[in-house]
Design a protein around this motif. Structure first.
Motif, PDB file in Angstrom:
ATOM      1  N   ASP A  70       0.852  -1.180   0.000  1.00  0.00           N
ATOM      2  CA  ASP A  70       0.000   0.000   0.000  1.00  0.00           C
ATOM      3  C   ASP A  70       0.894   1.237   0.000  1.00  0.00           C
ATOM      4  O   ASP A  70       1.564   1.543   0.986  1.00  0.00           O
ATOM      5  CB  ASP A  70      -0.908   0.001   1.234  1.00  0.00           C
ATOM      6  N   PHE A  71       0.893   1.953  -1.131  1.00  0.00           N
ATOM      7  CA  PHE A  71       1.711   3.152  -1.283  1.00  0.00           C
ATOM      8  C   PHE A  71       0.940   4.362  -0.768  1.00  0.00           C
ATOM      9  O   PHE A  71       0.232   5.034  -1.512  1.00  0.00           O
ATOM     10  CB  PHE A  71       2.092   3.352  -2.755  1.00  0.00           C
ATOM     11  N   GLY A  72       1.077   4.629   0.525  1.00  0.00           N
ATOM     12  CA  GLY A  72       0.426   5.779   1.129  1.00  0.00           C
ATOM     13  C   GLY A  72       1.456   6.744   1.685  1.00  0.00           C
ATOM     14  O   GLY A  72       2.578   6.828   1.184  1.00  0.00           O
ATOM     15  N   ILE A  82       5.445  -6.413  -9.271  1.00  0.00           N
ATOM     16  CA  ILE A  82       4.040  -6.172  -8.928  1.00  0.00           C
ATOM     17  C   ILE A  82       3.161  -6.817  -9.990  1.00  0.00           C
ATOM     18  O   ILE A  82       3.253  -6.489 -11.167  1.00  0.00           O
ATOM     19  CB  ILE A  82       3.755  -4.665  -8.810  1.00  0.00           C
ATOM     20  N   ASP A  83       2.308  -7.754  -9.558  1.00  0.00           N
ATOM     21  CA  ASP A  83       1.460  -8.485 -10.500  1.00  0.00           C
ATOM     22  C   ASP A  83       0.193  -7.728 -10.869  1.00  0.00           C
ATOM     23  O   ASP A  83      -0.313  -7.866 -11.980  1.00  0.00           O
ATOM     24  CB  ASP A  83       1.081  -9.849  -9.906  1.00  0.00           C
ATOM     25  N   LYS A  84      -0.335  -6.942  -9.915  1.00  0.00           N
ATOM     26  CA  LYS A  84      -1.601  -6.250 -10.194  1.00  0.00           C
ATOM     27  C   LYS A  84      -1.715  -5.002  -9.335  1.00  0.00           C
ATOM     28  O   LYS A  84      -1.367  -5.012  -8.152  1.00  0.00           O
ATOM     29  CB  LYS A  84      -2.795  -7.177  -9.906  1.00  0.00           C
ATOM     30  N   VAL A  85      -2.205  -3.926  -9.947  1.00  0.00           N
ATOM     31  CA  VAL A  85      -2.567  -2.715  -9.214  1.00  0.00           C
ATOM     32  C   VAL A  85      -4.079  -2.732  -8.999  1.00  0.00           C
ATOM     33  O   VAL A  85      -4.844  -2.869  -9.957  1.00  0.00           O
ATOM     34  CB  VAL A  85      -2.146  -1.440  -9.969  1.00  0.00           C
ATOM     35  N   ASP A  86      -4.490  -2.633  -7.743  1.00  0.00           N
ATOM     36  CA  ASP A  86      -5.913  -2.671  -7.405  1.00  0.00           C
ATOM     37  C   ASP A  86      -6.232  -1.438  -6.572  1.00  0.00           C
ATOM     38  O   ASP A  86      -6.103  -1.436  -5.347  1.00  0.00           O
ATOM     39  CB  ASP A  86      -6.236  -3.949  -6.623  1.00  0.00           C
ATOM     40  N   SER A  87      -6.656  -0.375  -7.233  1.00  0.00           N
ATOM     41  CA  SER A  87      -6.864   0.901  -6.550  1.00  0.00           C
ATOM     42  C   SER A  87      -8.089   0.900  -5.638  1.00  0.00           C
ATOM     43  O   SER A  87      -8.218   1.758  -4.767  1.00  0.00           O
ATOM     44  CB  SER A  87      -6.988   2.031  -7.577  1.00  0.00           C
ATOM     45  N   SER A  88      -8.984  -0.066  -5.809  1.00  0.00           N
ATOM     46  CA  SER A  88     -10.210  -0.101  -5.003  1.00  0.00           C
ATOM     47  C   SER A  88     -10.092  -1.014  -3.788  1.00  0.00           C
ATOM     48  O   SER A  88     -11.075  -1.233  -3.078  1.00  0.00           O
ATOM     49  CB  SER A  88     -11.389  -0.577  -5.864  1.00  0.00           C
ATOM     50  N   LEU A  89      -8.904  -1.530  -3.520  1.00  0.00           N
ATOM     51  CA  LEU A  89      -8.739  -2.581  -2.507  1.00  0.00           C
ATOM     52  C   LEU A  89      -9.257  -2.153  -1.134  1.00  0.00           C
ATOM     53  O   LEU A  89     -10.019  -2.890  -0.495  1.00  0.00           O
ATOM     54  CB  LEU A  89      -7.261  -2.973  -2.419  1.00  0.00           C
ATOM     55  N   THR A  90      -8.868  -0.974  -0.663  1.00  0.00           N
ATOM     56  CA  THR A  90      -9.223  -0.567   0.693  1.00  0.00           C
ATOM     57  C   THR A  90     -10.723  -0.353   0.841  1.00  0.00           C
ATOM     58  O   THR A  90     -11.338  -0.810   1.823  1.00  0.00           O
ATOM     59  CB  THR A  90      -8.466   0.709   1.087  1.00  0.00           C
ATOM     60  N   LEU A  91     -11.335   0.317  -0.116  1.00  0.00           N
ATOM     61  CA  LEU A  91     -12.778   0.544  -0.023  1.00  0.00           C
ATOM     62  C   LEU A  91     -13.553  -0.766  -0.109  1.00  0.00           C
ATOM     63  O   LEU A  91     -14.546  -0.962   0.599  1.00  0.00           O
ATOM     64  CB  LEU A  91     -13.242   1.512  -1.122  1.00  0.00           C
ATOM     65  N   THR A 120      -1.625  -1.154  -4.077  1.00  0.00           N
ATOM     66  CA  THR A 120      -2.718  -0.191  -4.014  1.00  0.00           C
ATOM     67  C   THR A 120      -2.167   1.123  -3.479  1.00  0.00           C
ATOM     68  O   THR A 120      -0.992   1.227  -3.145  1.00  0.00           O
ATOM     69  CB  THR A 120      -3.884  -0.723  -3.145  1.00  0.00           C
ATOM     70  N   GLY A 121      -2.991   2.148  -3.420  1.00  0.00           N
ATOM     71  CA  GLY A 121      -2.534   3.442  -2.930  1.00  0.00           C
ATOM     72  C   GLY A 121      -2.239   4.410  -4.061  1.00  0.00           C
ATOM     73  O   GLY A 121      -2.112   4.027  -5.229  1.00  0.00           O
ATOM     74  N   GLY A 122      -2.089   5.671  -3.696  1.00  0.00           N
ATOM     75  CA  GLY A 122      -2.018   6.747  -4.674  1.00  0.00           C
ATOM     76  C   GLY A 122      -0.898   6.652  -5.688  1.00  0.00           C
ATOM     77  O   GLY A 122      -1.060   7.047  -6.842  1.00  0.00           O
ATOM     78  N   LEU A 123       0.271   6.141  -5.294  1.00  0.00           N
ATOM     79  CA  LEU A 123       1.425   6.102  -6.200  1.00  0.00           C
ATOM     80  C   LEU A 123       1.724   4.693  -6.714  1.00  0.00           C
ATOM     81  O   LEU A 123       2.794   4.444  -7.266  1.00  0.00           O
ATOM     82  CB  LEU A 123       2.658   6.683  -5.495  1.00  0.00           C
ATOM     83  N   ALA A 124       0.773   3.784  -6.555  1.00  0.00           N
ATOM     84  CA  ALA A 124       0.994   2.399  -6.974  1.00  0.00           C
ATOM     85  C   ALA A 124       1.286   2.292  -8.470  1.00  0.00           C
ATOM     86  O   ALA A 124       2.196   1.567  -8.893  1.00  0.00           O
ATOM     87  CB  ALA A 124      -0.206   1.533  -6.606  1.00  0.00           C
ATOM     88  N   LYS A 125       0.525   3.026  -9.287  1.00  0.00           N
ATOM     89  CA  LYS A 125       0.703   2.918 -10.745  1.00  0.00           C
ATOM     90  C   LYS A 125       2.057   3.453 -11.174  1.00  0.00           C
ATOM     91  O   LYS A 125       2.691   2.905 -12.087  1.00  0.00           O
ATOM     92  CB  LYS A 125      -0.421   3.666 -11.465  1.00  0.00           C
ATOM     93  N   LEU A 126       2.525   4.520 -10.528  1.00  0.00           N
ATOM     94  CA  LEU A 126       3.824   5.106 -10.857  1.00  0.00           C
ATOM     95  C   LEU A 126       4.945   4.092 -10.676  1.00  0.00           C
ATOM     96  O   LEU A 126       5.828   3.969 -11.522  1.00  0.00           O
ATOM     97  CB  LEU A 126       4.076   6.333  -9.977  1.00  0.00           C
ATOM     98  N   ILE A 127       4.899   3.353  -9.581  1.00  0.00           N
ATOM     99  CA  ILE A 127       5.942   2.363  -9.293  1.00  0.00           C
ATOM    100  C   ILE A 127       5.736   1.102 -10.121  1.00  0.00           C
ATOM    101  O   ILE A 127       6.684   0.539 -10.684  1.00  0.00           O
ATOM    102  CB  ILE A 127       5.965   2.020  -7.795  1.00  0.00           C
ATOM    103  N   ALA A 128       4.496   0.644 -10.237  1.00  0.00           N
ATOM    104  CA  ALA A 128       4.215  -0.629 -10.897  1.00  0.00           C
ATOM    105  C   ALA A 128       4.637  -0.645 -12.360  1.00  0.00           C
ATOM    106  O   ALA A 128       5.072  -1.679 -12.880  1.00  0.00           O
ATOM    107  CB  ALA A 128       2.729  -0.968 -10.778  1.00  0.00           C
ATOM    108  N   LYS A 129       4.530   0.485 -13.036  1.00  0.00           N
ATOM    109  CA  LYS A 129       4.863   0.496 -14.461  1.00  0.00           C
ATOM    110  C   LYS A 129       6.366   0.385 -14.709  1.00  0.00           C
ATOM    111  O   LYS A 129       6.796   0.161 -15.845  1.00  0.00           O
ATOM    112  CB  LYS A 129       4.302   1.744 -15.138  1.00  0.00           C
TER     113      LYS A 129
END
Length: 259
Positions: free
Chosen positions: A129-131, A238-247, A224-233
């Protein structure tokens, strides 16, 4: 409808679910100085802008890593919705077996992420979780939360460099095209972002080895978290970015406890 609220050190993320489907989501700044009335005005405006009726909200759940904001938020919920919110903490049913030395020390956000990840993927997992802080959590297919580690978030690292080095500017977190840079701004971007990627890769690979040494399959890695996509690319660990995980985790916990 149910309202789910995730309180982080930097942002409060809110989501509205109807029949297990997310129909709205918002992000506002975390501010412990705001009163319950100020939060109420803001939340009511968000409902109005999304053409949603607050009176249709039948349940509310909150997870928080910021204790000194909870009094205002709980009062806001009671005033605006007439509902006593469910607070994620000891005594709340999650379905996760926490193997920490002291389970009460595990942040609510980490538990919520684990609940959603187990429900959605049902595998041996590493959850990042990138928070404000970056958390790495180890979860088995059998819903055993083994623990993990916590590092300063990438923005904290960037801000610290600006605050402590007199001649270095504050920068945008963007990935430069090269790691051999020819000006100060891109040099800082390269050092912070590529250095952070190296940290993520090392921790993930070491966690994978420890988990597999103890009998798990190779873990599936979710970010997950705000900067997940920046790092994952920029990395293949990282196998999957799931931005809705926490909610999603909050919705699931609410359903487990609504009776």
């Amino acid at each position: 409808m149910i309202l789910v609220v995730d309180v982080g050190n930097t942002n409060i993320v809110l989501g509205v679910y109807k029949d297990s489907r997310n129909i709205a989501g918002w992000r506002i700044s975390t501010d412990a100085k705001k009163t319950s009335d100020e939060y109420s005005i803001k939340v009511m405006q968000l409902f109005l802008q999304s053409d949603l009726n607050p009176k249709e909200v039948k349940g509310i759940i909150i997870s928080s890593v910021v204790p000194n904001i909870m009094h205002s938020l709980e009062n806001m919920v009671k005033k605006s919705f007439g509902i006593n919110p469910l607070i994620v903490g000891p005594g709340v049913k999650t379905g996760i077996n926490i193997k920490y030395d002291n389970p009460k020390e595990v942040g609510a956000d980490r538990i919520v992420n684990a609940v959603a990840a187990h429900d959605k993927y049902n595998k041996d997992l590493i959850i990042i979780d990138f928070g404000t802080a970056t958390t790495f959590c180890s979860l088995t297919k059998d819903a055993n939360y083994l623990g993990g580690c916590i590092t300063p978030g990438i923005k904290i690292s960037s801000d610290a460099l600006f605050d402590r080095a007199a001649k270095l500017p504050r920068i945008e977190l963007e990935t430069p095209k090269s790691i051999i840079c020819k000006n100060t701004v891109t040099s800082m971007q390269a050092g912070i972002i590529y250095g952070y990627i190296g940290q993520v890769e090392y921790i993930v690979n070491k966690m994978k080895k420890e988990m597999m040494d103890h009998g798990t399959e190779e873990p599936f890695v979710i970010a997950t978290g705000g900067l997940a996509k920046l790092i994952a690319k920029e990395t293949d660990v990282i196998d999957k970015v799931d931005s809705s995980l926490t909610l999603e985790g909050l919705r699931i916990i609410y359903e487990k406890n609504k009776e």
